[in-house]
Design an enzyme around this catalytic site. Structure first.
Site, PDB file in Angstrom:
ATOM      1  N   THR A   1       0.865  -1.184   0.000  1.00 43.21           N
ATOM      2  CA  THR A   1       0.000   0.000   0.000  1.00 43.21           C
ATOM      3  C   THR A   1       0.898   1.229   0.000  1.00 43.21           C
ATOM      4  O   THR A   1       2.123   1.111   0.110  1.00 43.21           O
ATOM      5  CB  THR A   1      -0.893   0.052   1.261  1.00 43.21           C
ATOM      6  OG1 THR A   1      -0.063   0.323   2.394  1.00 43.21           O
ATOM      7  CG2 THR A   1      -1.637  -1.258   1.477  1.00 43.21           C
ATOM      8  N   ASP A   2       0.300   2.408  -0.073  1.00 44.70           N
ATOM      9  CA  ASP A   2       1.091   3.638  -0.030  1.00 44.70           C
ATOM     10  C   ASP A   2       1.887   3.741   1.269  1.00 44.70           C
ATOM     11  O   ASP A   2       3.027   4.183   1.292  1.00 44.70           O
ATOM     12  CB  ASP A   2       0.174   4.859  -0.171  1.00 44.70           C
ATOM     13  CG  ASP A   2      -0.384   4.969  -1.582  1.00 44.70           C
ATOM     14  OD1 ASP A   2       0.196   4.320  -2.489  1.00 44.70           O
ATOM     15  OD2 ASP A   2      -1.401   5.669  -1.772  1.00 44.70           O
ATOM     16  N   CYS A   3       1.273   3.337   2.377  1.00 46.31           N
ATOM     17  CA  CYS A   3       1.948   3.460   3.672  1.00 46.31           C
ATOM     18  C   CYS A   3       2.743   2.202   4.039  1.00 46.31           C
ATOM     19  O   CYS A   3       3.587   2.239   4.930  1.00 46.31           O
ATOM     20  CB  CYS A   3       0.956   3.826   4.757  1.00 46.31           C
ATOM     21  SG  CYS A   3      -0.543   2.843   4.754  1.00 46.31           S
ATOM     22  N   TYR A   4       2.470   1.071   3.386  1.00 47.64           N
ATOM     23  CA  TYR A   4       3.213  -0.179   3.620  1.00 47.64           C
ATOM     24  C   TYR A   4       3.645  -0.738   2.268  1.00 47.64           C
ATOM     25  O   TYR A   4       3.059  -1.677   1.741  1.00 47.64           O
ATOM     26  CB  TYR A   4       2.339  -1.201   4.366  1.00 47.64           C
ATOM     27  CG  TYR A   4       2.070  -0.815   5.809  1.00 47.64           C
ATOM     28  CD1 TYR A   4       2.921  -1.262   6.822  1.00 47.64           C
ATOM     29  CD2 TYR A   4       0.986  -0.007   6.159  1.00 47.64           C
ATOM     30  CE1 TYR A   4       2.694  -0.906   8.141  1.00 47.64           C
ATOM     31  CE2 TYR A   4       0.750   0.353   7.468  1.00 47.64           C
ATOM     32  CZ  TYR A   4       1.610  -0.093   8.458  1.00 47.64           C
ATOM     33  OH  TYR A   4       1.398   0.256   9.760  1.00 47.64           O
ATOM     34  N   PRO A   5       4.697  -0.155   1.663  1.00 52.57           N
ATOM     35  CA  PRO A   5       5.019  -0.498   0.272  1.00 52.57           C
ATOM     36  C   PRO A   5       5.659  -1.874   0.054  1.00 52.57           C
ATOM     37  O   PRO A   5       5.561  -2.435  -1.028  1.00 52.57           O
ATOM     38  CB  PRO A   5       5.993   0.616  -0.145  1.00 52.57           C
ATOM     39  CG  PRO A   5       6.575   1.134   1.121  1.00 52.57           C
ATOM     40  CD  PRO A   5       5.530   0.963   2.178  1.00 52.57           C
TER      41      PRO A   5
END
Lengths: 404, 141
Positions: free
Chosen positions: A138-142
């Protein structure tokens, strides 16, 4: 004269508490009498060391750089899948989980040589295990993949959480069929060739507090070699079964849900276990202290193997088919003698719960209390008892309607 | 001289080199050395090393001469006990094995409930292997 938990703890603090194991209290009470024994003895320690499938542990493994969201992806410890339906780096490992490529019982009867319980044992032994994961990013957990060794000391939290443990009494398993069967009660020989049982009997925690007068939410216990706590009743807690006049259940009844810090535990008291043809499970050491608050509680702790009755159940047909019924009733003195009589036939017996280890646990807990390392707790709430109306239900299947 | 005629019983594991697999070794033990032979397990395939678990019964003199004959022709002999392992550290003394062990090699002391393994009683039948949930028994055969 009644005692309180505070008074007992004060004696423990001063090194003056009188502590006996659930085995030792039997002769002590018969020699001194219940009244005197209840005055003199402060705590009776119990123990059990048996397989329990509803065991597991949850972990927080810490964040990677860049971060990864294990939640919702796939994660494994030594190829054993863990449950990731939680936040980014939390997951739960169940004792019976197996590597996806394990053949299960496709190769008859099935060895079930490795699984979650073994990972727990290895972690507790201080070993490195392989943490492998894939994530959707994700954007916060790439980060999308992870492969690393990890040990217990690397983790933020590692907590044993067993949602059903310390069964208060259990079935005695036999096989009435003509062929060998492979069960969670062990390998059962045809035509009642053997019988297996699984309780520490007179040493077992809940058989020493049959009506749950002292054990409840928050009770501090020996768990896996460390210190743990009772969370509440375990799943399938079933206090309403038939009991003897002394209140001892004659069939599987109460259960405990327990938790404790895995980092304090020992592989000696948490053991990966394989039942041929059945699966993987965790053998767990539990010891519960019973505060002798009054004569009634002392009388309960003085219970003997011959006063604890268990039902003989056929695991070839009535158990798998969910048909209630017992083909005999025996006591734990008979079971531990190595032979029981069922329907006129003498059958050799085997235990699945180790009485020797149960005694060891009761002795360790006794020593902890005597030396002021372990104090008793006042439970926040006692376990639901016979007046609760709780009774376990089978699942009533309701066929799902197919819609076009 | 009396001792030489005392009856003896021995459990041994024989390892056969491939060239002996088609030789009548066992019948020689019976005919020439007057030994009773009880074959407990056997794995003999042409052109491969063979393994045989035997219980020999006979007079001491015959037993000694028979074992000497085996070693002379190149059969390796070792006692059965070395091939059966009880991993005491893995045993939890649950007693799951007790009701299936046919010879009481695995036995439990009923007051302490402590399990023990007596090698000389074991016939390597392997019944304990699938029954032990802790992999405490191992048979290297």
């Amino acid at each position: 004269m009644a005692k309180t938990i505070e008074e007992i703890n004060e004696k423990i603090r001063k090194g003056k508490a009188v502590v006996l194991t659930a085995e030792e209290i039997i002769d002590y009470a018969s020699e001194k009498g219940v009244k005197r024994a209840a005055q003199e003895v402060d705590v009776v320690t119990t123990g059990t060391f048996g397989p329990m499938c509803s065991s597991g542990a949850y972990f927080n493994v810490g964040h990677t750089k860049p971060r990864i969201k294990l939640g919702g992806g796939k994660s494994y410890l030594n190829d054993v899948p863990v449950y990731t339906g939680l936040a980014a780096v939390d997951f739960f490992l169940g004792a019976t989980a197996m590597p996806e490529d394990d053949p299960r019982n496709k190769i008859f009867p099935g060895k079930f040589a490795y699984g979650g319980a073994y990972v727990i044992e290895e972690l507790v032994a201080g070993k490195d295990v392989r943490l492998t994961a894939t994530a959707y990013g994700t954007d916060c957990y790439p980060k999308k993949a992870l492969e690393t060794y990890i040990s217990l000391k690397d983790m933020n939290e590692a907590v044993l959480l067993n949602i059903r443990n310390a069964y208060q009494n259990y079935n005695v398993a036999v096989n009435l069929s003509e062929k060998v069967i492979y069960t969670y009660m062990g390998v059962l020989q045809p035509k009642m060739g053997n019988a297996t049982y699984c309780s520490a009997g007179q040493l077992s925690p809940l058989l020493n507090d049959p009506l749950y007068k002292t054990i409840g939410i928050g009770t501090r216990i020996f768990l896996g070699g460390g210190v743990g706590y009772v969370v509440g009743n375990g799943t399938q807690h079933n206090p309403g079964v038939k009991r003897t006049e002394a209140g001892v259940p004659k069939a599987p009844s109460g259960t405990l849900c327990v938790t404790g810090d895995l980092k304090m535990m020992s592989p000696k008291w948490l053991r990966g276990t394989s039942y041929t043809g059945y699966g993987v499970t965790l053998t767990v050491g539990i010891g519960v202290p019973i505060p002798i608050l009054n004569e009634e509680i002392l009388r309960f702790t003085a219970v003997r193997d011959e006063e604890i009755l268990a039902q003989v159940v056929d695991y070839s047909d009535s158990y798998p088919q969910g048909i209630p019924g017992s083909i005999g009733e025996v006591n734990y003195k008979q079971l531990k003698s190595g032979r029981i009589m069922v329907e006129g036939k003498e059958i050799p017996t085997s235990g699945l719960s180790s009485y020797l280890k149960a005694r060891g646990i009761a002795r360790i807990l006794k020593e902890w209390i005597e030396t002021g390392k372990f104090f008793l707790t006042q439970p926040v709430e006692l376990l639901p008892s016979i007046d609760s109306g709780i009774a376990i239900k089978p699942l009533k299947e309701r066929p799902i309607k197919k819609t076009a | 001289m009396g001792e030489r005629w005392i009856m003896q019983k021995k459990r041994i594991v024989l390892s056969y080199p491939p060239h002996l697999v088609d030789q009548p070794v066992i019948s020689k033990l019976v005919k020439d050395y007057d030994l009773g032979v009880n074959i407990m397990r056997a794995r003999i395939t042409p052109k491969e090393q063979g393994r045989l678990v035997l219980e020999l019964t006979g007079k001491r003199a015959g037993m000694e001469a028979g074992l000497k004959y085996l070693s002379e022709i190149g059969v390796e002999v070792q006692s059965l006990a070395q091939d059966v392992k009880w991993h005491e550290d893995r045993c939890t003394h649950c007693t799951a094995c007790i009701s299936v062990c046919p010879t009481k090699a695995l036995d439990v002391q009923r007051t302490s409930m402590e399990v023990s393994f007596k090698r000389d009683k074991c016939i390597a039948c392997e019944l304990c292997i699938p029954v032990c949930p802790y992999q405490a028994m191992e048979i290297l055969f």
